[in-house]
Design a protein around this motif. Sequence first.
Motif, PDB file in Angstrom:
ATOM      1  N   PHE A  70      -0.824  -8.742   6.520  1.00  0.00           N
ATOM      2  CA  PHE A  70      -1.989  -7.899   6.266  1.00  0.00           C
ATOM      3  C   PHE A  70      -1.802  -7.152   4.960  1.00  0.00           C
ATOM      4  O   PHE A  70      -0.740  -7.192   4.343  1.00  0.00           O
ATOM      5  N   GLU A  71      -2.846  -6.452   4.549  1.00  0.00           N
ATOM      6  CA  GLU A  71      -2.810  -5.591   3.374  1.00  0.00           C
ATOM      7  C   GLU A  71      -3.470  -4.262   3.703  1.00  0.00           C
ATOM      8  O   GLU A  71      -4.216  -4.153   4.678  1.00  0.00           O
ATOM      9  N   GLY A  72      -3.195  -3.262   2.885  1.00  0.00           N
ATOM     10  CA  GLY A  72      -3.849  -1.972   3.011  1.00  0.00           C
ATOM     11  C   GLY A  72      -4.233  -1.488   1.629  1.00  0.00           C
ATOM     12  O   GLY A  72      -3.372  -1.338   0.756  1.00  0.00           O
ATOM     13  N   LEU A  73      -5.518  -1.286   1.389  1.00  0.00           N
ATOM     14  CA  LEU A  73      -5.990  -0.756   0.111  1.00  0.00           C
ATOM     15  C   LEU A  73      -7.179   0.153   0.379  1.00  0.00           C
ATOM     16  O   LEU A  73      -7.627   0.278   1.519  1.00  0.00           O
ATOM     17  N   LYS A  74      -7.675   0.814  -0.649  1.00  0.00           N
ATOM     18  CA  LYS A  74      -8.718   1.807  -0.454  1.00  0.00           C
ATOM     19  C   LYS A  74      -9.839   1.664  -1.478  1.00  0.00           C
ATOM     20  O   LYS A  74      -9.606   1.257  -2.620  1.00  0.00           O
ATOM     21  N   ALA A  75     -11.039   2.070  -1.039  1.00  0.00           N
ATOM     22  CA  ALA A  75     -12.173   2.242  -1.939  1.00  0.00           C
ATOM     23  C   ALA A  75     -12.504   3.726  -2.002  1.00  0.00           C
ATOM     24  O   ALA A  75     -12.401   4.439  -0.996  1.00  0.00           O
ATOM     25  N   PHE A  76     -12.903   4.180  -3.192  1.00  0.00           N
ATOM     26  CA  PHE A  76     -13.155   5.597  -3.431  1.00  0.00           C
ATOM     27  C   PHE A  76     -14.562   5.804  -3.976  1.00  0.00           C
ATOM     28  O   PHE A  76     -15.037   5.010  -4.790  1.00  0.00           O
ATOM     29  N   GLU A 132      13.914  16.269  -6.343  1.00  0.00           N
ATOM     30  CA  GLU A 132      12.848  15.993  -5.385  1.00  0.00           C
ATOM     31  C   GLU A 132      12.986  14.560  -4.877  1.00  0.00           C
ATOM     32  O   GLU A 132      13.591  13.709  -5.523  1.00  0.00           O
ATOM     33  N   ALA A 133      12.407  14.316  -3.708  1.00  0.00           N
ATOM     34  CA  ALA A 133      12.342  12.965  -3.172  1.00  0.00           C
ATOM     35  C   ALA A 133      10.981  12.796  -2.525  1.00  0.00           C
ATOM     36  O   ALA A 133      10.337  13.769  -2.119  1.00  0.00           O
ATOM     37  N   ALA A 134      10.533  11.537  -2.426  1.00  0.00           N
ATOM     38  CA  ALA A 134       9.209  11.293  -1.874  1.00  0.00           C
ATOM     39  C   ALA A 134       9.105   9.870  -1.342  1.00  0.00           C
ATOM     40  O   ALA A 134       9.897   8.995  -1.703  1.00  0.00           O
ATOM     41  N   LEU A 135       8.127   9.660  -0.476  1.00  0.00           N
ATOM     42  CA  LEU A 135       7.778   8.335   0.018  1.00  0.00           C
ATOM     43  C   LEU A 135       6.425   7.952  -0.556  1.00  0.00           C
ATOM     44  O   LEU A 135       5.507   8.780  -0.603  1.00  0.00           O
ATOM     45  N   SER A 136       6.297   6.708  -0.983  1.00  0.00           N
ATOM     46  CA  SER A 136       5.028   6.243  -1.547  1.00  0.00           C
ATOM     47  C   SER A 136       4.413   5.178  -0.653  1.00  0.00           C
ATOM     48  O   SER A 136       5.102   4.323  -0.115  1.00  0.00           O
ATOM     49  N   GLY A 137       3.077   5.254  -0.499  1.00  0.00           N
ATOM     50  CA  GLY A 137       2.354   4.287   0.302  1.00  0.00           C
ATOM     51  C   GLY A 137       0.854   4.487   0.166  1.00  0.00           C
ATOM     52  O   GLY A 137       0.401   5.527  -0.309  1.00  0.00           O
ATOM     53  N   THR A 138       0.083   3.509   0.608  1.00  0.00           N
ATOM     54  CA  THR A 138      -1.368   3.567   0.444  1.00  0.00           C
ATOM     55  C   THR A 138      -1.977   4.762   1.161  1.00  0.00           C
ATOM     56  O   THR A 138      -2.824   5.470   0.616  1.00  0.00           O
TER      57      THR A 138
END
Length: 332
Positions: free
Chosen positions: A49-55, A272-278
């Motif tokens: 699958f995929e995960g993306l967004k429309a704005f 700093e640290a971070a998690l990236s995702g859609t």
Amino acid sequence: MAAFGTVFIPEMTLASYSDNQWSDSEIVPSNKLEFHPGAHVLHYSSTCFEGLKAFKHEDGSVNIFRMEANIARMVQSSQLLSLPAINEALLSKMITDIVEKYADETPAPPGSMYIRPTHLGTEAAIGKAAAPSLSSLLYVLLSPVGDYFAGGAQALRLLLEEDGMRCAPHMGMVKSGGNYASALAPISQAREKYNADQVLFCPGGDVQETGAANFILIDGDEVITKALDSSFLHGITRDSILTIARDLGMKVSERELSVDELLERAAKPGTEAALSGTAAVLTPVGTLIHKDKEFSVGSGQAGPTTERLRQALNAIQWGKAEDKHGWLTKIK
């Protein structure tokens, strides 16, 4: 407000593959799928699958973020899972058709329309444990979502896991449900035992990714993250954040990062640290848990560079900053 990703648009686009060809896509109700109980996907996990967004922008237009990159990754996932080859033009049309039809349902920022293309093997053949499905379904679901950070972005607690892996090393770059399922038990155990939000898998001391997101470390003007290989997901949000960091004049280091180096750097003021995702874009990490001990990352709170990078990406997505990399596809 409903939980993220639990509200769906009543229709979706659907296409099927059989007899060595794809059907035309059609718009159908999104409340059911029909396939045989012996379908390959149900027994041998042939799915991706995929995960993306429309704005929605202030001018009323609706724009999909990095659609081509998501389609390319889904083509790759399907290939690595031996699913029928996806027709890129077909999938692009399926995404744009359904987003355009429901453009008026796209929430204004900080909300968005979450887009979930899914590909699954449907051949009814329970004897094909060692052979691919020759038929499949491809569909695109839509889910209007609000701000992932409603109530504020809280710094996460991560358990560093050096013994286990998120998934089989050769499957890491495939966006398949089985990879997420394999990480659920360690995550649940970490929540129960350590009140951790996620597990950062670091097999043999090699810092990789969490159960559902890529990991980055920010030390001054340097962004450090694992170099791409087949063992972890090649995140499109990750790539976007690294590109923006370079645009801002930061140093981007894609390389091996050990647990020892991570803990050493995390202890420094300002790290700093971070998690990236859609879904969450860039989520701050405040605490690392290792061998029953807790280590704060910098101040232990969300840091200014993480916020700056997240805002810079949001500004492009929301049409408030120049899209100089051509990431947006205007739909309506």
